[in-house]
Design an enzyme around this catalytic site. Structure first.
Site, PDB file in Angstrom:
ATOM      1  N   GLU A  46      -5.950  -6.157   4.181  1.00  0.00           N
ATOM      2  CA  GLU A  46      -5.903  -7.263   3.219  1.00  0.00           C
ATOM      3  C   GLU A  46      -7.069  -7.179   2.229  1.00  0.00           C
ATOM      4  O   GLU A  46      -7.614  -8.183   1.785  1.00  0.00           O
ATOM      5  CB  GLU A  46      -5.922  -8.633   3.915  1.00  0.00           C
ATOM      6  CG  GLU A  46      -4.868  -8.819   4.983  1.00  0.00           C
ATOM      7  CD  GLU A  46      -3.460  -8.894   4.438  1.00  0.00           C
ATOM      8  OE1 GLU A  46      -3.199  -8.293   3.374  1.00  0.00           O
ATOM      9  OE2 GLU A  46      -2.610  -9.534   5.064  1.00  0.00           O
ATOM     10  N   GLY A  66      -4.255   2.244  -2.053  1.00  0.00           N
ATOM     11  CA  GLY A  66      -4.547   1.150  -1.139  1.00  0.00           C
ATOM     12  C   GLY A  66      -5.136  -0.015  -1.903  1.00  0.00           C
ATOM     13  O   GLY A  66      -4.430  -0.883  -2.407  1.00  0.00           O
ATOM     14  N   ASP A  68      -4.404 -13.708  -1.671  1.00  0.00           N
ATOM     15  CA  ASP A  68      -5.392 -14.773  -1.466  1.00  0.00           C
ATOM     16  C   ASP A  68      -5.074 -15.545  -0.191  1.00  0.00           C
ATOM     17  O   ASP A  68      -5.963 -15.836   0.617  1.00  0.00           O
ATOM     18  CB  ASP A  68      -5.405 -15.731  -2.668  1.00  0.00           C
ATOM     19  CG  ASP A  68      -6.167 -15.161  -3.852  1.00  0.00           C
ATOM     20  OD1 ASP A  68      -6.976 -14.240  -3.650  1.00  0.00           O
ATOM     21  OD2 ASP A  68      -5.958 -15.646  -4.975  1.00  0.00           O
ATOM     22  N   PRO A  85       0.164   5.876   0.346  1.00  0.00           N
ATOM     23  CA  PRO A  85      -0.821   6.834   0.860  1.00  0.00           C
ATOM     24  C   PRO A  85      -2.018   7.038  -0.067  1.00  0.00           C
ATOM     25  O   PRO A  85      -3.139   7.249   0.401  1.00  0.00           O
ATOM     26  CB  PRO A  85      -0.002   8.118   1.019  1.00  0.00           C
ATOM     27  CG  PRO A  85       1.388   7.643   1.275  1.00  0.00           C
ATOM     28  CD  PRO A  85       1.542   6.412   0.429  1.00  0.00           C
ATOM     29  N   SER A 106       0.816  -1.220   0.000  1.00  0.00           N
ATOM     30  CA  SER A 106       0.000   0.000   0.000  1.00  0.00           C
ATOM     31  C   SER A 106       0.845   1.264   0.000  1.00  0.00           C
ATOM     32  O   SER A 106       1.994   1.275   0.462  1.00  0.00           O
ATOM     33  CB  SER A 106      -0.922   0.021   1.223  1.00  0.00           C
ATOM     34  OG  SER A 106      -1.868  -1.011   1.165  1.00  0.00           O
TER      35      SER A 106
END
Length: 379
Positions: free
Chosen positions: A363, A133, A240, A130, A128
């Site tokens: 996640e 995401g 996953d 800023p 990620s």
């Protein structure tokens, strides 16, 4: 209350007993104070690594435990029932090992993987940014190819174990477009790498989450995992598995909340009988138990598909969505069962409720999970 688990082998049963013993002695006795003081559990991950718990789903030839995901996730759940922040960090460490273990060359695996799986090196996952995401294709942190490797420039965000980890699976841009992301195995001690102040979070206080600032740090060419441009493929395949880890964390957290609520309901009396015997409350506890059992069933279904080599991406999203929504509801209901006492720090359920919220976000948010599931149905 110990969960009555259906484990595939006697070895797995022994492993779960070991995990319960370690968790009760090393985690349960420390969690309240460390979370209250936002204090990092120094030495704990070395203890977990020495017990073989940080590399369970990876090959024994590289120092892993060679355990099926079905068993590994139940280990994560047991840890989460005592200390959610530590379980999340364990899951993230497993996620950080995935790129090297799955896409690395034999030489790279021999060089780094044994120390990673043995717990000598604890990892973080740096995807990620800023402003990137859920939209990982929008990454802007750059890995510029130079004569002796890659020069890294940019900022990464929301790194579990940021500033504490020994290595990071780093995803950075090597060219334009969605096929321009690459994966590198970055040492935490790299020159030109610095970390921001730990985030002031709602929960999971004992494990820091930080931003990372790359100011021209140079990584050797052999730190590239897979080929240039494979970064998103690696990241998404790793996620996953990571989503299943979070589903197991959420299930363990929900189980802990249920256990506190049931114990309280059996101990407290009103109108001359235990509050568990009041139908309104008994039904609430029944719904909580059904939610926990359902969450566990979804992650085990996805794990067994993974272990059989079958597609499991949709099932992983179902598990993450189901388990984390269940954790949010069950922990909230646990506070309700305890009434005013549940709103105080005299009982851990208020902390459980705060910790559950983030599990619906990281996640891949649960909105992203719904997108993955719906796309799977339309395929």
């Amino acid at each position: 209350m110990a969960v009555d688990r259906l484990l595939p082998t006697p070895e797995a049963e022994d492993l779960i007993e070991l995990v319960r013993d370690i968790s009760d002695k090393e985690l349960a006795l420390r969690v309240d104070q460390h979370e209250l003081e936002e204090r990092y559990p120094d030495g704990l991950f070395a203890t977990l690594g020495a017990a073989g718990l940080l590399g369970l789903p990876y090959p024994e030839e590289f120092g892993g435990g060679g355990q099926p995901y079905e068993v590994y996730l139940q280990v994560i759940e047991e840890v989460a029932a005592r200390w959610a922040a530590v379980a999340v960090a364990m899951s993230v460490h497993g996620l950080a090992c995935f790129p090297l273990a799955t896409y690395g060359t034999e030489k790279q695996k021999q060089r780094w993987l044994p120390d990673m799986l043995g717990g000598d090196l604890v990892g973080g996952y740096s995807l990620s940014e800023p402003h990137a995401g859920s939209d990982a294709a929008a990454l802007s942190c750059r890995a510029e190819k130079i004569s002796d490797g890659y020069r890294i420039t940019g900022t990464k965000a929301w790194i579990t174990h940021g500033g504490r980890a020994d290595f990071y699976s780093l995803f950075a841009r090597t060219s334009t477009g969605s096929r321009g992301i690459s994966c590198l195995l970055a040492p935490g001690s790299a020159g030109g790498l610095s970390f921001g102040k730990p985030e002031d979070k709602m929960g999971l206080h004992a494990i820091p989450t930080t931003a990372a600032h790359w100011d021209g740090a140079v990584l050797d060419e052999d730190r590239l995992i897979g080929e240039e441009g494979m970064g998103l493929q690696i990241a998404f395949s790793a996620l996953d598995s990571g989503r299943l880890g979070i589903a197991a964390c959420a299930t363990g957290l929900a189980q802990a909340a249920l256990d506190v609520a049931v114990a309280y309901a059996n101990d407290r009396t009103t109108f001359g009988k235990k509050i568990v015997d009041h139908q309104g409350l008994g039904f609430l506890l029944a719904d909580m138990a059904a939610a926990v059992d359902s969450a566990r069933a979804t992650y085990l279904d996805a794990a067994r598909r993974r272990d059989l080599g079958r597609p499991y991406s949709r099932q992983a999203s179902v598990a993450k969505l189901t388990a984390t929504d269940a954790a949010m509801k069950v922990t909230t209901d646990a506070v309700q069962v305890l009434g005013g006492a549940g709103y105080t720090r005299d009982f851990p359920v208020e902390r459980y409720m705060r910790e559950a919220k983030i599990m619906q976000i990281f996640e891949g948010t649960n909105q992203i999970q719904r997108l993955v599931i719906s796309r799977g149905l339309a395929a």
